[in-house]
Structures are given as structure tokens and as C-alpha cells.
Write an enzyme that holds these catalytic residues in place. Structure first.
Site, mmCIF file in Angstrom:
data_model
loop_
_atom_site.group_PDB
_atom_site.id
_atom_site.type_symbol
_atom_site.label_atom_id
_atom_site.label_comp_id
_atom_site.label_asym_id
_atom_site.label_seq_id
_atom_site.Cartn_x
_atom_site.Cartn_y
_atom_site.Cartn_z
ATOM 1 C CD GLU A 34 -86.051 -3.036 -64.554
ATOM 2 O OE1 GLU A 34 -85.258 -3.438 -65.289
ATOM 3 O OE2 GLU A 34 -85.506 -2.447 -63.512
ATOM 4 C CG ASP A 45 -80.268 -9.195 -67.258
ATOM 5 O OD1 ASP A 45 -80.484 -8.529 -66.099
ATOM 6 O OD2 ASP A 45 -80.041 -8.606 -68.346
#
Length: 246
Positions: A34, A45
């Protein structure tokens, strides 16, 4: 063989490091990479990835850097772009997806694009042989899970808990996993809170894991040289790949 997906922040600490790290990880157990697109407000996140995002932007990251990194690694490593929708929309997604395919990128992971909105772009993704990774979370109903996973491709990103990445909350994932598995044959990968200590438990019943914060934690250690960071990330990848397959 259960799969390991590794997240790294593109361009942090610089482009050449990202390329070298990506190629090393692919040789040490990582199946899919990723490539994170630095963004000022990465809502899904945790603090480590958010910090790396901000540092990359402070160092002058531009979207063209993602393209240059991808050109080097995508022909050699199964590569996905992970970013927030605004980053891709600003690049004109109708032009961006053909470019991604040309570079060898295999798909996108867009955590803030709801399933209903993602469907609006399905034909565009299909036309360019790109996947748009589907997310499911513990808060989703069975009906919602069925809707999301029916046409899911490559793998389903199973959020291990309702929250942000890296917080390592422990919980029994089996009922949630079973509710996904009975709706689809697409592999299910567990993300959020996966590290060397939790990977073996998290992967039970799943087909792979997605690891981000554990790698970024190494990259943020200022006391380490670039080669030490790569060495420690390689070792972490090997450990996790072994844990999920033992």
C-alpha cells in the site's frame, strides 16, 4: 499461504528511500504494498501514520512523487494506492486511473469513499482493470456487509474494530469474520492494530493481514539510519509473515 499487505507513506523520508524500502519488503514476505498518499487530515489513520503524513508534506511531497515512486516499484511489486478521495479527485480521476494502470498499479484503497459513492466510479475502475478495495467494519449490519462484499475484488479490507489504525484494540473477530465469509468467496484481510504480537491472533479465520503503523513506527525513529530502518522493516515483515502462516 496467508498474505501480508504492508503500508508505507510515499516520499517519507524521501522518494528513493520509499522505492528501496518497497523493493526490500517485497523480498521479505510482503505480498502487496500500500503506497500511502500523504494527506493533511488522514481521518482513518492513527497518530503514527498521521505524523508520517504531515512530515512527508512538510518535506515537500507532491502527487507527482507518488507517480515517480510507482513507476519504479509497480512493475515489480503488487502495488495499491491508499489515499483519501480528495487527493485523487483533485488529479481528475478520469485521467488518473488510466495513468495508474499504465504505471502498473493494480488498484486503490480509499477509506473515506462510502460504498454507495464508490459504485459511481465502478465502470471507470473496471475499464482500467483496477480494483477499488471494499471496506467492512464491525458496526455494519449483515445486510450492509452483503451489499458491500457482493462485487468486492482482490480482497476485502476488514476493519478489526471501529476506530483508527494502530490502536491495537483486542476483540473476538470470529463472529464478524463468519458473517463476511458466508456472503463472499473474496479473500478477507484484517487491518487495524496488526503487529508482530497481534498478527497470529488477528489472522485466525482470515486470509491475510494489513500492517501499517508497525512499519511507520520504525520509519519515524530519528536515531536510525536509512539502512537500519530498512533492515528493521525487513525483519518485521519476515516475523509477521511467519506468524500468520505458522
Amino acid at each position: 499461504m496467508k498474505q501480508l499487505v504492508a503500508y508505507i507513506t510515499s516520499g517519507y523520508p524521501d522518494k528513493s528511500f520509499s522505492v528501496e524500502l518497497a523493493l526490500n519488503l517485497a523480498q521479505n514476505g510482503v505480498d502487496t504494498l500500500e503506497l500511502g498518499v500523504p494527506f493533511s487530515d488522514p481521518v482513518a489513520d492513527g497518530p503514527l501514520i498521521e505524523k508520517a503524513n504531515h512530515k512527508a508534506l512538510e518535506l515537500g511531497f507532491k502527487f507527482k512523487d507518488l507517480l515517480e515512486i510507482s513507476k519504479e516499484i509497480a512493475p515489480q511489486v503488487d502495488t495499491l494506492w491508499m489515499g483519501y478521495f480528495n487527493s485523487f479527485y483533485q488529479q481528475d480521476i478520469k485521467k488518473l486511473l488510466p495513468l495508474a494502470q499504465e504505471l502498473g498499479v493494480n488498484g486503490l484503497i480509499i477509506p473515506d469513499l462510502p460504498h454507495e459513492e464508490a459504485l459511481l466510479y465502478k465502470n471507470l475502475f473496471d475499464a482500467n482493470n483496477l480494483v477499488n478495495i471494499s471496506f467492512v467494519a464491525p458496526t455494519d449490519s449483515e445486510q450492509r456487509i452483503k451489499e458491500v462484499v457482493t462485487d468486492a475484488q482482490k480482497f476485502i479490507y476488514m476493519v478489526a474494530y471501529a476506530g483508527i489504525t494502530g490502536s491495537g484494540v483486542a476483540e473476538d473477530l470470529q463472529p464478524f469474520l463468519q458473517s463476511i465469509k458466508k456472503q463472499t468467496k473474496t479473500p478477507v484481510f484484517v487491518g487495524f492494530g496488526v503487529n508482530a504480537k497481534t498478527a497470529k491472533e488477528k489472522v485466525k479465520g482470515a486470509d491475510g493481514v494489513i500492517v501499517g503503523s508497525a512499519f511507520i513506527n520504525i520509519l519515524l525513529k530519528n536515531e536510525l539510519s536509512y539502512s537500519q530502518k530498512i533492515s528493521q522493516c525487513n525483519e518485521l515483515a519476515k516475523i509477521i509473515k511467519n506468524e500468520i502462516n505458522s
